[in-house]
Motif scaffolding. Structure first.
Motif, PDB file in Angstrom:
ATOM      1  N   TYR A  31      -2.118  17.151   0.310  1.00  0.00           N
ATOM      2  CA  TYR A  31      -1.554  16.011   1.640  1.00  0.00           C
ATOM      3  C   TYR A  31      -0.103  15.513   1.000  1.00  0.00           C
ATOM      4  N   TYR A  35       5.930   7.689   6.064  1.00  0.00           N
ATOM      5  CA  TYR A  35       5.967   6.310   6.294  1.00  0.00           C
ATOM      6  C   TYR A  35       7.392   5.540   6.306  1.00  0.00           C
ATOM      7  N   LEU A  43       3.429  -0.190   6.113  1.00  0.00           N
ATOM      8  CA  LEU A  43       3.698   0.436   6.154  1.00  0.00           C
ATOM      9  C   LEU A  43       2.975   1.531   7.631  1.00  0.00           C
ATOM     10  N   PHE A  90       9.709   5.754   2.844  1.00  0.00           N
ATOM     11  CA  PHE A  90       8.794   6.738   2.153  1.00  0.00           C
ATOM     12  C   PHE A  90       7.977   8.305   1.957  1.00  0.00           C
ATOM     13  N   GLY A 102      -8.437  10.888  -3.489  1.00  0.00           N
ATOM     14  CA  GLY A 102      -7.208  10.309  -2.107  1.00  0.00           C
ATOM     15  C   GLY A 102      -6.162   9.620  -2.924  1.00  0.00           C
ATOM     16  N   GLU A 103      -6.000   8.972  -3.996  1.00  0.00           N
ATOM     17  CA  GLU A 103      -4.933   7.990  -4.107  1.00  0.00           C
ATOM     18  C   GLU A 103      -3.550   9.276  -4.027  1.00  0.00           C
ATOM     19  N   LEU A 104      -2.280   7.799  -3.474  1.00  0.00           N
ATOM     20  CA  LEU A 104      -1.054   8.307  -2.970  1.00  0.00           C
ATOM     21  C   LEU A 104       0.022   8.407  -3.786  1.00  0.00           C
ATOM     22  N   PHE A 106       4.069   7.663  -4.189  1.00  0.00           N
ATOM     23  CA  PHE A 106       5.103   7.409  -3.444  1.00  0.00           C
ATOM     24  C   PHE A 106       6.422   7.701  -4.213  1.00  0.00           C
ATOM     25  N   GLY A 107       7.340   8.521  -3.502  1.00  0.00           N
ATOM     26  CA  GLY A 107       8.477   8.592  -3.541  1.00  0.00           C
ATOM     27  C   GLY A 107       9.312   7.114  -3.883  1.00  0.00           C
ATOM     28  N   GLU A 108      10.554   7.096  -4.094  1.00  0.00           N
ATOM     29  CA  GLU A 108      11.570   6.142  -4.645  1.00  0.00           C
ATOM     30  C   GLU A 108      11.799   5.308  -3.132  1.00  0.00           C
TER      31      GLU A 108
END
Lengths: 115, 114
Positions: A31, A35, A43, A90, A102-104, A106-108
């Motif tokens: 997945y 955002y 978001l 993001f 399902g823990e997302l 994230f990029g910076e």
């Protein structure tokens, strides 16, 4: 360990220009999602993908295009930039439910300004 | 459809006092619930998650949250605030049974006063 990598971190565009925000992850996540974050709005989901070759629209897809040719990459294309697309973007990825919670991750973030 | 409401856009506490950030959710199914934290000019980091196991969930940095189905709430608490807790906090709901994307709340900005 890279995790989720977004490029560029900063970008200034003129109205009407096009550009691509790059996102890559090295965790073999099915997945991936994009955002945008605007003050007071939280978001908001633009597009997402549950696997290579599969994409779907989120809450605010207009003016953006995505593709998912590989598991690792999920670029976001701005077709004709508008000042309303000034935002922080993001990219996030996760396992699908059958393989995790399902823990997302994230990029910076990529800060985009459209003049 | 799922939704999440963070009841306060801004919370201000003194250092050493308790923190309470409120979140109510709406979901047709048994949800998964998350709290994420975002420090200034940074990405989001997972603070804690509820996935139908224990209703009291402990996270990083002394934070915890309690899932209350009867109240459809998932409030975030910490007994004693630290200056480094100043950040934006997001409550997130997910219905992974149907593989739908996560829904974010609008965020609560926590300020900690020395």
């Amino acid at each position: 360990n890279a995790g989720v990598t977004q490029t560029p971190k900063f970008q200034v565009l003129k109205t009407g220009q096009s550009m691509t925000l790059q996102c890559a992850q090295d965790m073999n996540h099915e997945y991936m999602s994009w955002y945008r974050q605007d003050p007071g709005m939280g978001l908001r989901l633009i597009h997402y993908s549950v696997g290579a070759g599969i994409t779907d629209q989120g809450e605010v897809p207009n003016g953006y295009n995505v593709s998912r040719s590989t598991t690792e990459d999920f670029p976001l294309r701005l077709l004709s930039a508008a000042p309303s697309q000034t935002s922080v973007y993001f990219c996030a990825s996760s396992y699908t439910p059958s393989r995790g919670t399902g823990e997302l991750f994230f990029g910076e973030g990529s800060r985009l300004t459209v003049l | 459809a799922q939704s999440v409401t963070q009841l306060d856009s801004h919370v201000s506490v003194s250092e050493g006092t308790p923190v309470l950030l409120r979140c109510n959710y709406s979901s047709s199914y048994s949800p998964s619930l998350f709290w994420y934290v975002q420090h200034p000019n940074k990405g989001l980091q997972l603070l804690l998650k509820y996935t139908s196991a224990a209703t009291l969930v402990k996270g990083i940095n002394g934070f915890e949250a309690e899932f209350k189905k009867s109240e459809t709430s998932f409030h975030l608490t910490k007994p004693s605030a630290h200056m480094s807790d100043a950040a934006e906090y997001f409550c997130v709901v997910s219905d992974f049974v149907n593989n739908t994307p996560l829904v974010f709340g609008k965020g609560t900005r926590l300020s900690v006063i020395a």
